[in-house]
Design an enzyme around this catalytic site. Structure first.
Site, short mmCIF file in Angstrom:
data_model
loop_
_atom_site.label_atom_id
_atom_site.label_comp_id
_atom_site.label_asym_id
_atom_site.label_seq_id
_atom_site.Cartn_x
_atom_site.Cartn_y
_atom_site.Cartn_z
N ARG A 36 25.97 -24.12 -10.47
CA ARG A 36 25.20 -22.86 -10.40
C ARG A 36 24.72 -22.41 -11.78
NH1 ARG A 36 28.61 -20.00 -5.71
NH2 ARG A 36 27.31 -20.75 -4.01
N LYS A 204 29.69 -21.39 14.14
CA LYS A 204 29.37 -20.28 15.04
C LYS A 204 27.91 -20.17 15.39
CE LYS A 204 33.21 -17.24 14.37
NZ LYS A 204 33.59 -16.36 13.29
N GLY A 355 26.74 -24.03 1.98
CA GLY A 355 27.78 -24.69 1.20
C GLY A 355 28.28 -25.99 1.81
N GLY A 378 23.68 -18.17 2.76
CA GLY A 378 23.35 -16.99 3.57
C GLY A 378 21.91 -16.55 3.36
P1 AMP Z 1 29.38 -22.50 9.22
O1 AMP Z 1 30.02 -21.70 8.13
O2 AMP Z 1 29.01 -21.71 10.42
O3 AMP Z 1 28.25 -23.39 8.71
O4 AMP Z 1 30.50 -23.47 9.75
C1 AMP Z 1 31.08 -24.48 8.97
C2 AMP Z 1 32.38 -24.88 9.63
O5 AMP Z 1 32.12 -25.38 10.94
C3 AMP Z 1 33.09 -26.00 8.91
O6 AMP Z 1 34.28 -25.48 8.36
C4 AMP Z 1 33.39 -27.00 10.01
O7 AMP Z 1 34.71 -27.50 9.96
C5 AMP Z 1 33.19 -26.21 11.27
N1 AMP Z 1 32.87 -27.07 12.42
C6 AMP Z 1 31.89 -27.98 12.49
N2 AMP Z 1 31.95 -28.64 13.66
C7 AMP Z 1 33.00 -28.14 14.34
C8 AMP Z 1 33.59 -28.44 15.62
N3 AMP Z 1 33.09 -29.40 16.41
N4 AMP Z 1 34.67 -27.73 15.99
C9 AMP Z 1 35.18 -26.78 15.17
N5 AMP Z 1 34.67 -26.46 13.98
C10 AMP Z 1 33.60 -27.14 13.56
#
Ligand code: AMP
Length: 400
Positions: A36, A204, A355, A378
């Site tokens: 960064r 999510k 990230g 974000g």
């Molecule tokens: P985000 O911050 O929404 O981009 O989510 C990232 C997180 O999603 C990471 O920590 C991953 O481990 C989690 N993730 C990705 N695929 C899966 C899955 N199939 N089941 C549970 N968590 C997941």
């Protein structure tokens, strides 16, 4: 409206307050990863060469409005001095002010010589920063004569150092990193070369719905992976076992699927899955087309990788945000790494943000083959969701 650029400012001999993103990991009293800091060097070095007096401000971590030595920017000042000396081949004065605003900051700012730097202490030691307090914004503004924002990663937050300060300090211009981010993301959103393929993953669905809805209007194809895929599969009535599934978001997923079905958008979901009974390193796992009861889908399977790679190979613009599986836990990183390799191999303009996806392309060793790696997870999502970023809106418009 186009925003004023750092190039439009007459900076020689003047005090320029630059909001940077020095939110770096620290370890053993030093900077553990200086990506960064290096990203914002073009802005700082330009100002130094132009003989400006450079006052830098940033947040680091989440000290929650309290002074906490663990989150001090002091080690960052040392590191910055080393980088500048190396790049510019001369000794650059890099001072550190142990307060963010106040008498000492005012005195140090007033004594700054042209072509030297002063780094202020962590903005978030003051609760007024995140509250976008106008008194604090005014004191920050009083330190300088011009303002530059180069912290794209914080531009989606209306804080004192990104928004409030611009009420008291004008003109307010975009730094080189900010400009670069806005150029790449803006082009993807408003003038992409087609086919435009979006790859979305992560845990999510809730965080990504506005992005999906916005990009559904611009993209030709959306490839869904990661935990959010299973809410979509459940919305189609498919079994998801014990996989991550946001039952309260099924109606949203159905709406997006219905819109895709009636429009020109191609929305693809995983056709096979790597499943395990438990999420733990090297847990016994298998590849299945249908998720059995009691199993969790933790990664996309090889047929899905092949299907997605085909779309990626044909793309001329690619935007990727979010991992395809639980890539932190082996062997469930394979789908994400394979997608990283497919994106790197493509000749499309590729933009990767967030990230986790950035970590994945680094782990796959392909970061240098990505057109633009965004520094703001974000912020890039909000931008792609079509929202105006407060930190960008606050910059002075370009009149001519
Ligand atoms: P985000 O911050 O929404 O981009 O989510 C990232 C997180 O999603 C990471 O920590 C991953 O481990 C989690 N993730 C990705 N695929 C899966 C899955 N199939 N089941 C549970 N968590 C997941």
């Amino acid at each position: 409206m186009k925003k004023l650029s750092i190039r439009d400012l007459a900076v020689a001999g003047r005090r320029v307050l630059v909001r940077v993103d020095f939110n770096v990991p620290l370890h053993a009293g030093g900077v553990a990863d200086d990506t960064r800091i290096r990203e914002t060097l073009p802005t700082i070095e330009y100002l130094l060469k132009e003989k400006a007096k450079v006052i830098l401000c940033s947040h680091l971590g989440r000290p929650k409005g309290k002074r906490n030595p663990e989150f001090s920017l002091r080690p960052v000042a040392e590191h910055l001095r080393m980088l500048l000396d190396r790049d510019l081949g001369a000794e650059v004065q890099v001072g550190f002010c142990p307060e963010t605003v106040g008498l000492q900051a005012e005195e140090m700012a007033a004594r700054l010589e042209p072509g030297s730097v002063l780094l202020l202490e962590n903005l978030r030691f003051q609760p007024e920063e995140e509250a976008n307090d106008s008194g604090f914004s005014r004191r920050l503004a009083a330190l300088a004569e011009l303002y530059v924002n180069d912290a794209f990663g914080s531009a989606h937050r209306a804080h004192a150092s990104t928004v409030g300060v611009t009420q008291f300090l004008q003109p307010a211009a975009a730094g080189f990193l900010m400009e670069k981010e806005l150029r790449y993301l803006g082009q993807a959103l408003h003038d992409p070369a087609h086919p435009f393929v979006v790859i979305l993953g992560g845990a999510k669905i809730a965080d990504k719905i506005p992005v999906i809805e916005s990009l559904a209007r611009h993209a030709d194809t959306i490839l869904i992976g990661g935990g959010m895929a299973y809410t979509f599969l459940a919305a189609q009535g498919k079994p998801v076992g014990d996989s991550l599934c946001e039952r309260d978001k099924l109606d949203v997923a159905k709406r997006v699927l219905a819109r895709a079905a009636e429009g020109k958008l191609r929305l693809l979901l995983p056709v096979d899955h790597v499943v395990a009974a438990r999420l733990e390193p090297h847990a016994p796992h298998q590849v299945v087309a249908e998720i059995p009861a009691g199993q969790k889908a933790l990664d996309i399977g090889p047929r899905t990788v092949a299907l997605y790679a085909e779309q990626i190979a044909a793309a001329r613009t690619i935007v990727w945000n979010g991992p395809m599986g639980v890539f932190e836990t082996p062997p469930f990183e394979r789908g994400t790494v394979a997608i990283a390799q497919a994106v790197a191999a493509s000749s499309a303009t590729s933009i990767v943000g967030g990230g986790d996806s950035v970590a994945a392309i680094e782990a796959a060793g392909v970061a240098s083959r990505i057109t633009h790696v965004s520094t703001g997870g974000g912020a890039s999502l909000e931008f792609l969701a079509g929202q105006e970023l407060p930190g960008v809106a606050a910059l002075t418009g370009k009149t001519a």
